[in-house]
Design an enzyme around this catalytic site. Structure first.
Site, PDB file in Angstrom:
ATOM      1  N   LYS A  51     -21.084  21.394 -39.448  1.00  0.00           N
ATOM      2  CA  LYS A  51     -20.584  20.794 -40.752  1.00  0.00           C
ATOM      3  C   LYS A  51     -21.303  20.578 -42.369  1.00  0.00           C
ATOM      4  CE  LYS A  51     -17.381  17.683 -38.693  1.00  0.00           C
ATOM      5  NZ  LYS A  51     -15.746  17.394 -38.909  1.00  0.00           N
ATOM      6  N   SER A 305     -21.863  23.010 -31.281  1.00  0.00           N
ATOM      7  CA  SER A 305     -21.154  22.596 -32.426  1.00  0.00           C
ATOM      8  C   SER A 305     -22.218  22.293 -33.502  1.00  0.00           C
ATOM      9  CB  SER A 305     -19.923  21.957 -32.584  1.00  0.00           C
ATOM     10  OG  SER A 305     -20.441  21.273 -31.872  1.00  0.00           O
TER      11      SER A 305
END
Length: 512
Positions: A51, A305
Site C-alpha cells: 500500500k 501482499s
C-alpha cells in the site's frame, strides 16, 4: 484504455520510500504442486504491505498548496500505515480516521509514523463518512485507498518489477483483490508486456465484490462482507479499478477462510514469514487453480501482499489450517450407548490419526461423538471412511464445511437442552471487539426474552463472535428479529443448523 496506465506506472514515484521486493521461488510449494511457484514478497516493504507504493505516488502528484492543507484517509490497516509513512517522509501532516474496532497494533503503527489518528465508528463506512466530513471542514486532501488513477499507477509498479525480475513470462499471476487497485495496476502493465500471461484475481469467498461485478457486468454492493481477510473486506469494487480489470483480467477465484489459513501456513513453511489473511489470498487461489485445471510444469506467481496481522489471530488460523489443506475432517458419529461400543468404534477407525474427540453421555440408547481426524488431501479417503462406518452400522455426518460446527459447537459438545426448555431459537452474531460492545448488545436485547445459551470466543480479530440461544415464542419471533436488525450487528439464524440439532438442542423424541 488500460494502455494509458503504462506511462503512469513508468513515471510513478515510489522508490523514495518503497523498496523493490524480490520474487522468490517457493521450493516446498513447487514440489507439492508440480509447478514452479513464485512469491512476489510485498510483505517485505517497510510497512509490511504494498500500500505504501500507491499512497506515496499519489502524494507526489499533489500541488504544494494541497500538501500544505494536509492529507486524510479512512483506513483500518495497510493504507493507513502506507499514507502515514509517505506523509512523514514528505513532511506533510496526515490524519487517519480508523474504526474503533481497529486492533491496537495497527493504531500504534500509524501513530508511530507521525500521523494523527481519529477513532470513529465501528466500520470502515462510518470512518469514511467522518473522513469526508473533515475534508469539508478543514480542506484536507482525501487519499482514496484504491479508486484513484495515481494510486493504481503506484500499485502497478509491482507488475513492472515482476516483468523485470522473472526469467520468462509466467503461465499465470495471482493477485489479491479488495477494492481492486493492486489488480488493476498489475494487470494493466503485465497484459501490455505479456499478453499471453493469465491474470487472475483472488477474493475471499465472503467478500467477492469483483466476482459479483464481473457476473453482472457492472459494479454492485455486497449486502454483507466477511471480516477475516480484513485487508480485502470491501463491499464494492472501485469504479476506476473495475474499468481496467474488466479489460485485462482473465478470471476471478474465491477462497474460503480455511483455504486462506492453509495458505498462511504454506507461506510460513517456505519463507518463515507470516502473511496476513489478505496477504495469503493469492496463494490460496493459485492452489485452487492447480487443483481445478491440473496444470503442470508451469511458472505460477502469487503476490504475497502483506504481513500485518495480530499475533493473537495465529491461534485461530492454526486451528483452521488443517481443514483448509483438506488434511483434517470433522464428522459426527452416532454409536450405541453400551459397554464396549466405544472401543469397537475406535477399532472401526483403524490407525487413523485423531485430532479431536468430543463425547459426553446424554442418552441411555445412543451416544454422539464429535470427531476430528486426519485425512489424505485431495483423495477419496474421507468418503471411503464414511461409507465404511455406515456399512458397519454407524450413522455419520460430515461437518467439515459447517461453519457453526467449527466456530462454536466443537467447543460446546455435551450441552444438550433439557426437555423442559421451550421455544429456543439460536443465532450467530458478530459484534465489534471493543470495550462495552458486548454489554451494549445484551442491553439492547432488553428483558423480554430469556437467554438460554451463550457462547463467546475471542479470536484476536476486530470482531467477536457469539452463539446465542434465546427463548422466543413463535408469535414474537418477528419482533425479536426486528430488535436484532435495530442493534445493527450482522446476525444469522442457526436454529435449523444440523450441528445445533445434534449436540445442543432437545433430545430427539423416541430416543429415550
Amino acid at each position: 484504455m488500460p494502455q494509458s496506465y503504462i506511462k503512469r506506472i513508468l513515471d510513478a514515484r515510489v522508490y523514495d520510500v518503497a523498496r523493490e521486493t524480490p520474487v522468490d521461488e517457493a521450493m516446498l510449494m513447487s514440489r507439492r504442486l508440480g509447478n514452479r511457484v513464485l512469491f512476489k514478497r510485498e510483505d517485505l516493504q517497510p510497512v509490511f504491505s504494498f500500500k505504501l507504493r500507491g499512497a506515496y505516488n499519489k502524494m507526489q502528484k499533489l500541488s504544494p498548496e494541497q500538501l500544505a492543507c494536509g492529507v486524510i484517509a479512512a483506513s483500518a490497516g495497510n493504507h493507513a500505515q502506507g499514507l502515514a509513512l509517505a506523509a512523514q517522509h514528505m513532511g506533510v501532516k496526515a490524519t487517519i480516521v480508523m474504526p474503533r474496532t481497529t486492533p491496537q497494533i495497527k493504531v500504534d503503527a500509524v501513530r508511530n509514523r507521525g500521523a494523527r489518528v481519529v477513532l470513529h465508528g465501528d466500520s470502515f463506512e462510518e470512518a469514511s463518512a467522518q473522513a469526508q466530513k473533515l475534508v469539508a471542514e478543514k480542506s484536507m486532501v482525501y487519499v482514496h485507498p484504491f479508486d484513484d488513477p495515481d494510486i493504481i499507477a503506484g500499485q502497478g509498479t509491482v507488475g513492472m518489477e515482476i516483468v523485470r525480475q522473472c526469467q520468462r513470462p509466467p503461465h499465470a499471476i495471482f493477485v489479491p483483490v479488495g477494492g481492486g487497485g493492486l489488480l488493476a495496476g498489475v494487470a494493466a502493465y503485465v497484459k501490455y508486456v505479456w499478453p499471453q500471461t493469465r491474470l487472475i484475481g483472488v477474493e475471499p469467498e465472503d467478500a467477492a465484490c469483483l466476482q459479483l461485478a464481473m457476473r453482472r457486468g457492472r459494479r454492485a454492493i455486497l449486502p454483507e462482507v466477511g471480516l477475516f481477510a480484513d485487508g480485502c473486506a470491501v463491499a464494492q469494487i472501485g469504479k476506476e479499478p473495475f474499468r481496467v480489470i474488466r479489460e485485462t483480467v482473465d478470471e476471478v477465484i474465491t477462497a474460503t477462510t480455511d483455504e486462506i489459513c492453509a495458505a498462511i501456513k504454506d507461506i510460513f513453511e517456505d519463507t518463515r514469514g507470516i502473511a496476513e489473511p489478505a496477504g495469503a489470498l493469492a496463494l490460496a487461489g493459485l492452489k485452487k487453480y492447480v487443483e481445478r485445471t491440473g496444470v503442470k510444469d508451469q511458472d505460477l506467481l502469487a503476490i504475497v501482499s502483506g504481513a500485518n496481522t495480530n499475533f493473537d489471530r495465529l491461534r485461530y488460523i492454526s486451528e483452521r489450517t488443517e481443514i483448509g489443506e483438506q488434511r483434517e475432517a470433522v464428522i459426527s458419529v452416532t454409536i450405541p450407548e453400551r459397554p464396549g461400543s466405544f472401543r469397537a468404534f475406535c477399532s472401526a477407525l483403524g490407525r487413523r490419526n485423531i485430532t479431536e474427540f468430543n463425547y459426553r453421555y446424554s442418552d441411555p440408547g445412543a451416544a454422539l461423538v464429535f470427531l476430528g481426524l486426519s485425512v489424505v488431501p485431495g483423495g477419496t479417503d474421507l468418503a471411503e471412511l464414511l461409507a465404511d462406518l455406515q456399512q458397519q452400522g454407524y450413522a455419520t455426518e460430515d461437518m467439515t464445511d459447517n461453519e457453526m460446527a467449527k466456530l462454536h459447537v466443537r467447543y460446546m459438545v455435551g450441552g444438550r437442552a433439557p426437555a423442559s426448555l421451550e421455544n429456543e431459537s439460536v443465532f450467530r452474531v458478530e459484534f465489534p471487539e471493543r470495550p462495552g460492545a458486548l454489554l451494549k448488545f445484551l442491553s439492547s436485547l432488553g428483558q423480554s426474552w430469556n437467554i438460554s445459551m451463550f457462547h463467546y470466543r475471542n479470536h484476536g480479530a476486530a470482531y467477536g463472535r457469539i452463539l446465542l440461544g434465546v427463548q422466543v415464542p413463535r408469535a414474537e419471533r418477528r419482533e425479536f428479529r426486528v430488535v436484532l436488525d435495530e442493534i445493527g450487528y450482522p446476525w444469522w439464524d442457526e436454529t435449523a443448523n444440523r450441528a445445533y440439532q445434534l449436540y445442543l438442542g432437545h433430545t430427539p423424541e423416541g430416543a429415550k
